[in-house]
Motif scaffolding. Structure first.
Motif, PDB file in Angstrom:
ATOM      1  N   ASP A 256       0.851  -1.189   0.000  1.00 33.37           N
ATOM      2  CA  ASP A 256       0.000   0.000   0.000  1.00 33.37           C
ATOM      3  C   ASP A 256       0.889   1.242   0.000  1.00 33.37           C
ATOM      4  OD1 ASP A 256       1.052   0.013   2.543  1.00 33.37           O
ATOM      5  OD2 ASP A 256      -0.830  -0.466   3.548  1.00 33.37           O
TER       6      ASP A 256
ATOM      7  N   THR B 274       1.656   2.467  -5.433  1.00 32.27           N
ATOM      8  CA  THR B 274       1.543   3.354  -6.586  1.00 32.27           C
ATOM      9  C   THR B 274       2.657   3.093  -7.585  1.00 32.27           C
ATOM     10  OG1 THR B 274       0.517   5.056  -5.188  1.00 32.27           O
ATOM     11  CG2 THR B 274       1.390   5.756  -7.322  1.00 32.27           C
TER      12      THR B 274
ATOM     13  N   LYS C 232       2.253   1.648 -11.414  1.00 29.80           N
ATOM     14  CA  LYS C 232       2.775   2.336 -12.603  1.00 29.80           C
ATOM     15  C   LYS C 232       3.531   1.360 -13.496  1.00 29.80           C
ATOM     16  CE  LYS C 232       3.284   6.991 -10.694  1.00 29.80           C
ATOM     17  NZ  LYS C 232       4.275   8.054 -10.336  1.00 29.80           N
TER      18      LYS C 232
ATOM     19  N   LEU D 261      -4.053   6.740 -13.979  1.00 34.21           N
ATOM     20  CA  LEU D 261      -3.186   7.357 -12.967  1.00 34.21           C
ATOM     21  C   LEU D 261      -2.887   8.792 -13.370  1.00 34.21           C
ATOM     22  CD1 LEU D 261      -0.596   4.590 -12.027  1.00 34.21           C
ATOM     23  CD2 LEU D 261      -2.213   5.701 -10.488  1.00 34.21           C
TER      24      LEU D 261
ATOM     25  N   ASP E 234      -1.065  12.154 -11.749  1.00 33.78           N
ATOM     26  CA  ASP E 234      -0.269  12.668 -10.619  1.00 33.78           C
ATOM     27  C   ASP E 234      -0.194  11.653  -9.484  1.00 33.78           C
ATOM     28  OD1 ASP E 234       0.116  15.063 -11.984  1.00 33.78           O
ATOM     29  OD2 ASP E 234      -1.691  15.974 -11.112  1.00 33.78           O
ATOM     30  N   SER E 235       0.099  10.404  -9.880  1.00 37.85           N
ATOM     31  CA  SER E 235       0.277   9.300  -8.923  1.00 37.85           C
ATOM     32  C   SER E 235      -0.991   8.994  -8.135  1.00 37.85           C
ATOM     33  CB  SER E 235       1.438   9.607  -7.955  1.00 37.85           C
ATOM     34  OG  SER E 235       2.642   9.760  -8.672  1.00 37.85           O
ATOM     35  N   GLU E 236      -2.158   9.414  -8.640  1.00 34.03           N
ATOM     36  CA  GLU E 236      -3.414   9.101  -7.985  1.00 34.03           C
ATOM     37  C   GLU E 236      -4.327   8.369  -8.977  1.00 34.03           C
ATOM     38  OE1 GLU E 236      -5.275  12.538  -6.416  1.00 34.03           O
ATOM     39  OE2 GLU E 236      -3.740  12.903  -4.881  1.00 34.03           O
ATOM     40  N   ILE E 237      -5.021   7.348  -8.487  1.00 33.52           N
ATOM     41  CA  ILE E 237      -5.937   6.594  -9.332  1.00 33.52           C
ATOM     42  C   ILE E 237      -7.250   7.365  -9.455  1.00 33.52           C
ATOM     43  CG2 ILE E 237      -7.168   4.427  -9.645  1.00 33.52           C
ATOM     44  CD1 ILE E 237      -5.075   3.064  -7.962  1.00 33.52           C
ATOM     45  N   HIS E 238      -7.563   7.782 -10.680  1.00 38.66           N
ATOM     46  CA  HIS E 238      -8.810   8.519 -10.926  1.00 38.66           C
ATOM     47  C   HIS E 238      -9.899   7.627 -11.522  1.00 38.66           C
ATOM     48  CE1 HIS E 238      -7.708  12.884 -10.301  1.00 38.66           C
ATOM     49  NE2 HIS E 238      -6.540  12.258 -10.105  1.00 38.66           N
TER      50      HIS E 238
END
Length: 290
Positions: A11, A16, A20, A43, A45-49
């Motif tokens: 986690d 992340t 990637k 992904l 900005d290193s966030e899952i949308h």
């Protein structure tokens, strides 16, 4: 991802970074039209949308409206169940089928237009027949036979398991125009017999069949063989259109020669019965006097 990561639970930033690498390097084994997971895992900005899951359904392409409506309803019920079980941040579930769902809306509009077309065409056909023949009995009997022809053709579609789609809706309106042809020709000659001094139903019946019967059969034969050629088409729409045209020709000949003429023989207008010419002349007289 779990299989690729050997089932290890990770986690935070480590998850992340692994995700990637996974989305750029791993090729999906069972997904549709995807070479990597780059477009499926969003992904930013290193966030899952978002996560895009592609799959094939058992629904075949270009099915009828009723078939696709049932599948769409089942799919939406399934997604509603998934939303109820998902965490709060994962309840924005959407689904899309590139062509079928969009075409479903169009098909529903066409089906609605078919019945609206029926509601418009039959009264207009009655008025046209009424003013063309100037006999209300003839117009009523002719429209009744047209309704029987259209009902028989569409009844075949139902018995054959066809669903109302774009082709059937377009053809349904065309069938009305084709089914009027033979009926109005025979009816016109039945009324024209009065100008030959023939007043009884029997004499008019004989005159109409002897003068127009062979013409109707010949016209039906040319239309039948013209439509028969399309039976060899590979495109489903043209094949179905051919079938509907062939059925329309067959039913039109049967109803016009055996049903329509039989009705005229039993209850057709004699003399001036059902003639509305006097009504038109009276209206014309009133308009001139004013």
């Amino acid at each position: 991802f779990d299989k690729w990561n050997a089932g290890k639970r990770v986690d935070g930033p480590e998850f992340t970074e692994l995700l990637k690498r996974f989305r750029k390097t791993v090729r999906p084994s069972s997904a549709v039209e995807q070479e990597t997971w780059a477009k499926a895992i969003g992904l930013v900005d290193s966030e899952i949308h978002y996560v895009l899951i592609r799959a094939k359904m058992t629904l075949k392409s270009n099915q009828g409206v009723t078939v696709k409506e049932d599948v769409l309803s089942t799919l939406e019920d399934f997604l509603e169940q998934q939303k109820a079980q998902a965490p709060i941040g994962m309840r924005a579930i959407m689904h899309a089928v590139p062509f079928d769902w969009v075409w479903l809306v169009t098909s529903l509009g066409l089906v609605e237009g078919l019945f609206v077309g029926f509601a418009i065409c039959f009264p207009i056909a009655f008025m046209v027949l009424l003013f063309a023949t100037r006999n209300i009995v003839m117009a009523f009997v002719a429209v009744l036979n047209v309704i029987c022809i259209v009902g028989s053709v569409l009844g075949y579609c139902y018995m054959a398991g066809w669903s109302l789609g774009a082709g059937e809706c377009v053809a349904g309106i065309i069938v009305i125009g084709l089914s009027v042809d033979y009926v109005i020709h025979l009816g016109h000659m039945y009324l024209e017999a009065s100008h030959m001094g023939l007043e009884t139903r029997e004499d008019r019946f004989t005159f109409a069949l002897s003068t127009m019967g062979s013409t109707v059969v010949a016209g039906a034969a040319t239309t039948f063989f013209a439509a028969l050629v399309m039976q060899f088409c590979q495109v489903v729409f043209f094949n179905q259109m051919s079938t509907l045209m062939l059925l329309t020709v067959v039913y039109s000949v049967v109803y016009s020669m055996f049903c329509f003429m039989a009705m005229l023989y039993m209850m057709g207008p004699q003399g001036n019965f059902g003639d509305i010419t006097w009504v038109l002349e009276k209206l014309r007289f009133r308009s001139t006097t004013k």
